[in-house]
Design an enzyme around this catalytic site. Sequence first.
Site, mmCIF file in Angstrom:
data_model
loop_
_atom_site.group_PDB
_atom_site.id
_atom_site.type_symbol
_atom_site.label_atom_id
_atom_site.label_comp_id
_atom_site.label_asym_id
_atom_site.label_seq_id
_atom_site.Cartn_x
_atom_site.Cartn_y
_atom_site.Cartn_z
ATOM 1 N N SER A 706 0.805 -1.228 0.000
ATOM 2 C CA SER A 706 0.000 0.000 0.000
ATOM 3 C C SER A 706 0.836 1.275 0.000
ATOM 4 O O SER A 706 0.305 2.358 -0.176
ATOM 5 C CB SER A 706 -0.973 -0.007 1.182
ATOM 6 O OG SER A 706 -0.265 0.015 2.393
ATOM 7 N N LYS A 749 -6.916 3.541 8.189
ATOM 8 C CA LYS A 749 -5.946 4.500 7.621
ATOM 9 C C LYS A 749 -6.526 5.910 7.602
ATOM 10 O O LYS A 749 -5.836 6.879 7.948
ATOM 11 C CB LYS A 749 -5.559 4.055 6.206
ATOM 12 C CG LYS A 749 -4.694 2.794 6.182
ATOM 13 C CD LYS A 749 -4.448 2.332 4.761
ATOM 14 C CE LYS A 749 -3.599 1.061 4.735
ATOM 15 N NZ LYS A 749 -3.407 0.556 3.383
#
Length: 799
Positions: A706, A749
């Site tokens: 990511s 996140k």
Amino acid sequence: MDNRFYLQGTEEEMEFMPIIPLNEDDDPNADEQAVPDELPILPLRNTVLFPGVVLPITVGRDKSIKAVNDAYKADKLVGVVAQKDSTVEEPVVSDLEDIGTVAKIVKLIKMPDGGTTIIIQGRRRFKITEITTDDPYFKAKVEVLQENNLKDDPDFEAMVGSIKDLAGQIVGLSPNLPSEAAIILKNIENPSFLIHFVSSNLNSDIKEKQRLLEISSIKARAELLMNLMQTELQYAELKNKVTNKTRNELDKQQREYFLQQQMKAIKEELGSDNVAEVKEMQKRAETKKWPAAAKEMFNKGIEKLERMHPSTPDYSVTYNHLDLMLDLPWGEYTEDQYDLKKSKKILDHDHYGMDKIKERILEYLAVLKLKGDMKSPILCFLGPPGIGKTSLGKSIASAINRKYVRVSLGGLHDESEIRGHRKTYIGAMPGRILQSIRKIKSSNPVMILDEIDKVGNTVHGDPSSALLEVLDPEQNNSFYDNYLELEYDLSKVLFIATANNISNIQPALRDRLEIIDLSGYAVEEKLEIAKRHLVPKQKDMHGLTENKFKLTDAVLEKIIEDYTRESGVRELDRQLASIMRYQAKEIVMKGKLKATITNADVEKILGKPRYSNDLYKIANMPGVAVGLAWTYVGGDILFIETQLSEGKGELKLTGNLGTVMKESATTALTYLEANCKKVNIDPAIFNKKDIHIHVPEGAVPKDGPSAGITMLSALASAFTGRKIKPYLAMTGEITLRGQVLPVGGIKEKVLAAKRAGLKEIIMCWQNEKDVEEINSQYIKGIKFHYVKTMQQVLELALV
């Protein structure tokens, strides 16, 4: 009653009672006292008199007594006939049989009670031709019937021999008759007398005896007698068989009782009587609703226990096993609470947010209410620590009115902890599952399997494989515990597992779990949790419920943002505890408290802020990008620093990076080299400069795809010298073709970016659906950029 056959005995006693006959050798047809034409008639109930046979008779009726007295004074002869119906007290002519026997009164005895007993001997058969009078007693004209003499007839002789044998067998089978009776029967020489004597003593019906008397032919009489004797013999054999069988059973029971009493006495002498323990167990077993296999095993165990001495090692093993069987709640269930509104109220009161889980529990309850019976789902709450997974299990139990039990699986490394040990081992115990059910006394509790991802795997076996049977709705209705040695039904137990990291759960076990993701809390959620739950709880724990002081939303927010960086609320709980301890000290020392705690008070109590969002302002220089990471404790942000130095174009990666992350950096560099003109980078620079990428904090391992677009942005920023926008974070995977791919952990996140004070986030367009799941109130002020290509990322990121 005219007669009672004294010598014959009662029916329960036996049939034959030999009477030594008088003048047996005399031929009945020989010269003897002549029979007159008219005789007094003596009716007998229950008895037929045969020629030659001697009988004692008690005479009771007035008519009969007069007849007997008159006859005794005269020639001592009377005509004896049987009554057709023995129940008639005063017989009339029609009640008398036609054929009877002429009898001589041998002796007449006056009894003290006024009764008369006579001993009579049968002489010859006669037939009544006419009743002449019935007052004061019956008198009748009679015709004497002649007996035919069968000398030298071999058939008749064989019959007589058979009669003697049959009579001997019957006497042998009759315990009430003396064995001498058989000898007397054998010694009777006169065949006619033998037939009459046996007929008289035969235990047959009166009608059968009357038939015998009426038959003129002595041979035919012998044939009928043999048939009746065969029936009598079969009856005697059957009776004897039944008697012997009953006697044997009684003997066996007496023997067992005697031995039991002896055993009891021996045990008492040894001072080791376990009868009370066994009886108590049997009493408890009466109320159990257990299956047939369990009942059979318990009964065998009890029998074994009764035979054992309490000091033997096996005694305690058997006793403990039976005790477990009695303690387990076989078929005992608590009644579920089906009021969905009430259940929802309890869940909302205990936990703020977590709507997905609450919906799932209410759906389960609704189905249970409609169907009445269903296999419980196996739920798994997956999320970072400190967000209330375990406490939610307890809340669910109270919402559906079930008992709650928690099994901690963290660090479990032996499959016997789940399935139990074989009871032959010293210190053997049932598995944790059955132990918990035994403790909670219910077969349908809510069972929390805490930290299912922390189960170990060693040489002692793999506990997670043992859990496969427990957590499979198709198998757990017959869960086999090694200690119990029986199948136990776990299908009604509502299992709820909790885990922080799904990748640590074995794939086969993960397949059985219904995973419900629980992401971390936003600042707004934490604020609500602190106000509703944490502050009242800490006040209560520190004895400050009576003291009124206020923590404003602004102060709580400061504590959350400046002193904690977590997905859950454990650290926040600890910080609030510090404030409460300070307040407790203040009230004890000064006797009063400030009405409101201010930001300055917080800094005084907790010290200077530990976390600051100013960090992201300072970091604003070319080559530095902010990425978003997912960790099992929630979302986090990380910096990616890129520095160019003179060299030959080598790529250096530091910061404890995993393989996937290193490959992302290589992919980003290759993409920039291939598309340098698009990005306005001089191609020659790639061969002249060495590139160093570092990801702080160096000690923490990092991996995953990511950070791809963050690496790309950091490299592009370093090569072009253009800064990256301030307060911008990004997450997404990259490909060599220039595409941006979606990643996971978006909620964590995004919330981490919000906590850190970031204002813009770049991510893949396919992650838009994940952002829409987050409550818009919690991400107010953040701008999202959804991209499809790496070129779009660079256009947005670089100033």
